[in-house]
Design a protein around this motif. Structure first.
Motif, mmCIF file in Angstrom:
data_model
loop_
_atom_site.group_PDB
_atom_site.id
_atom_site.type_symbol
_atom_site.label_atom_id
_atom_site.label_comp_id
_atom_site.label_asym_id
_atom_site.label_seq_id
_atom_site.Cartn_x
_atom_site.Cartn_y
_atom_site.Cartn_z
ATOM 1 N N THR A 86 0.813 -1.210 -0.121
ATOM 2 C CA THR A 86 -0.002 -0.087 -0.001
ATOM 3 C C THR A 86 0.911 1.263 -0.072
ATOM 4 O OG1 THR A 86 -0.162 0.642 2.461
ATOM 5 C CG2 THR A 86 -1.305 -1.367 1.529
ATOM 6 N N ALA A 87 0.388 2.369 -0.607
ATOM 7 C CA ALA A 87 1.004 3.600 -0.884
ATOM 8 C C ALA A 87 0.917 4.475 0.246
ATOM 9 C CB ALA A 87 0.835 4.207 -2.097
ATOM 10 N N TYR A 88 0.267 4.155 1.339
ATOM 11 C CA TYR A 88 -0.026 5.051 2.564
ATOM 12 C C TYR A 88 -0.379 4.361 3.808
ATOM 13 C CZ TYR A 88 -2.905 8.429 5.143
ATOM 14 O OH TYR A 88 -3.368 9.160 6.110
ATOM 15 N N ASP A 89 -0.095 4.967 4.873
ATOM 16 C CA ASP A 89 -0.206 4.264 5.986
ATOM 17 C C ASP A 89 -1.989 3.813 6.335
ATOM 18 O OD1 ASP A 89 2.060 3.660 6.855
ATOM 19 O OD2 ASP A 89 2.368 5.710 7.945
ATOM 20 N N GLY A 90 -2.563 5.015 5.842
ATOM 21 C CA GLY A 90 -4.185 5.068 5.970
ATOM 22 C C GLY A 90 -4.672 3.938 5.121
ATOM 23 N N LEU A 91 -4.092 3.455 3.941
ATOM 24 C CA LEU A 91 -4.515 2.442 3.099
ATOM 25 C C LEU A 91 -4.091 1.180 3.898
ATOM 26 C CD1 LEU A 91 -3.446 3.640 -0.343
ATOM 27 C CD2 LEU A 91 -5.510 4.210 0.738
ATOM 28 N N ALA A 92 -3.003 1.062 4.503
ATOM 29 C CA ALA A 92 -2.422 -0.179 5.320
ATOM 30 C C ALA A 92 -3.736 -0.422 6.412
ATOM 31 C CB ALA A 92 -1.216 0.134 5.802
ATOM 32 N N ALA A 93 -3.930 0.867 6.931
ATOM 33 C CA ALA A 93 -5.133 0.514 8.057
ATOM 34 C C ALA A 93 -6.434 -0.002 7.355
ATOM 35 C CB ALA A 93 -5.324 1.744 8.729
ATOM 36 N N GLY A 94 -6.736 0.483 6.274
ATOM 37 C CA GLY A 94 -8.046 -0.072 5.582
ATOM 38 C C GLY A 94 -7.955 -1.473 5.173
#
Length: 359
Positions: A231-239
């Protein structure tokens, strides 16, 4: 051909010097008198950007006023590009000496930049490039390197046992030029090394939408093992982790970007593999130095140029760093990006203690 703004900058320099002189005179003659205002710099940011309020605006303001004590930073937030364009055009009409722009949608920000260009007001594209318009400067991190670091860490975590498996890629907002740079860097590492089952761009960099996309991507595996998630962003990783947990997955390597506190906590607990750390205060300070140079009529130091489709834009690119569990203290905490108290607050204190993170 890009315009020459030296004449404009000479005027700005004179204004800045005059304002600074008046300010110092006021301080010496009447201690109760407020310093005269100098040049105004408009800083336009998305209203949804937590990093802008936490890192970008405060560090930029302090660094700029170190160089120009009478400079005023006018922060304007917007939810959409049309509103941001109107804000920028208003700032230009109000006499802004420079505009620092974090574009909400770089593909729609051209009207703002064109208006500033017509008024000889320099525009600095901050973090996100704006294409096909006469842009003055661009300050960001090396986007290709961001993707390369994340993908390399993912491959290292997967190891050599890739038979019968594949990875899923969650990229950022397709309207953000950076998303394409991150994707290109990641593909330069992953292509030919591992099978990619599905790749999706997540509108708005939304964690909630990332969960939806990840749920759908799991169906694309077609019986293959899930080797890992880029994932390109920590928020995307969380989702993505929410979707994986609901589907019964655990221990899947997953990458991120931005070294958000929640992501660092996940890294310490072992649910996220790594994040790409970008020293955001350093980016803000570099931009302030560039703007101060422009206001003083100096030619700013840059690291190169970027072709935005309209010309070679003088550019400052900073280098990101990969951060896993071992680097949380040595890189992120050591740089003062966050504190042990913030990182290890509440329930995270146990995770920090287990990982050996202490003040």
């Amino acid at each position: 051909m890009k315009r020459t703004t030296a004449g404009t900058r000479r005027v700005l320099t004179a204004a800045a010097v005059a304002a600074l002189t008046l300010g110092l005179g006021a301080c010496g003659g009447d201690p109760t008198a407020a310093p005269a205002e100098g040049p105004h710099v408009a800083f336009l940011v998305p209203s949804t950007s937590l990093r802008s309020q936490t890192y970008d605006v405060p560090n930029f303001t302090v660094a700029l006023q170190d160089r120009c004590p009478t400079c005023v930073v006018d922060v304007r937030t917007a939810e959409d590009q049309a509103t941001q364009n109107a804000q920028g055009q208003e700032a230009v009409r109000d006499g802004a000496a420079a505009v620092v722009l974090v574009a909400i949608d770089g593909s729609q920000a051209g009207d703002l930049v064109t208006s500033a260009d017509a008024a000889d007001v320099p525009v600095v594209a901050y973090d996100r490039l704006v294409k096909d318009v006469p842009l003055d400067y661009y300050v960001s991190f090396d986007g290709n390197a961001v993707g390369t670091l994340g993908a390399t860490a993912l491959l290292d975590s997967i190891g050599s046992d890739t038979a019968g498996g594949a990875v899923v890629m969650l990229q950022g907002d397709p309207a953000d030029n950076n998303a394409g740079l991150f994707a290109a860097g990641a593909h330069s590492v992953l292509d030919g090394k591992v099978e990619i089952a599905d790749e999706r761009y997540v509108t708005g960099w939304s964690a909630a939408q990332a969960e939806v996309e990840m749920t759908q991507a799991l169906a694309a595996l077609g019986g293959r093992r899930l080797l890992g998630v880029y994932t390109a962003y920590d928020g995307l990783a969380a989702g993505a982790l929410q979707a994986l947990t609901k589907a019964g997955y655990s221990g899947v390597p997953i990458t991120g970007q931005d070294a958000e506190t929640a992501a660092l906590q996940r890294i310490l607990s072992g649910t996220q593999t790594m994040t790409v750390f970008k020293d955001l205060p350093a980016q803000a300070r570099a931009t302030a130095t560039l703007v101060a140079d422009v206001l003083e009529g100096r030619t700013p130091d840059t690291t190169g140029t970027t072709d935005n489709g309209s010309g070679a834009v003088p550019t400052v690119l900073l280098q990101p760093q990969a951060v896993g569990k071992a680097e949380v203290s040595s890189k992120v905490l050591a740089e003062g990006y966050t504190t042990v108290d913030a990182l290890c607050a509440g329930a995270a204190s146990t995770v920090c203690a287990q990982a050996g993170v202490a003040g």
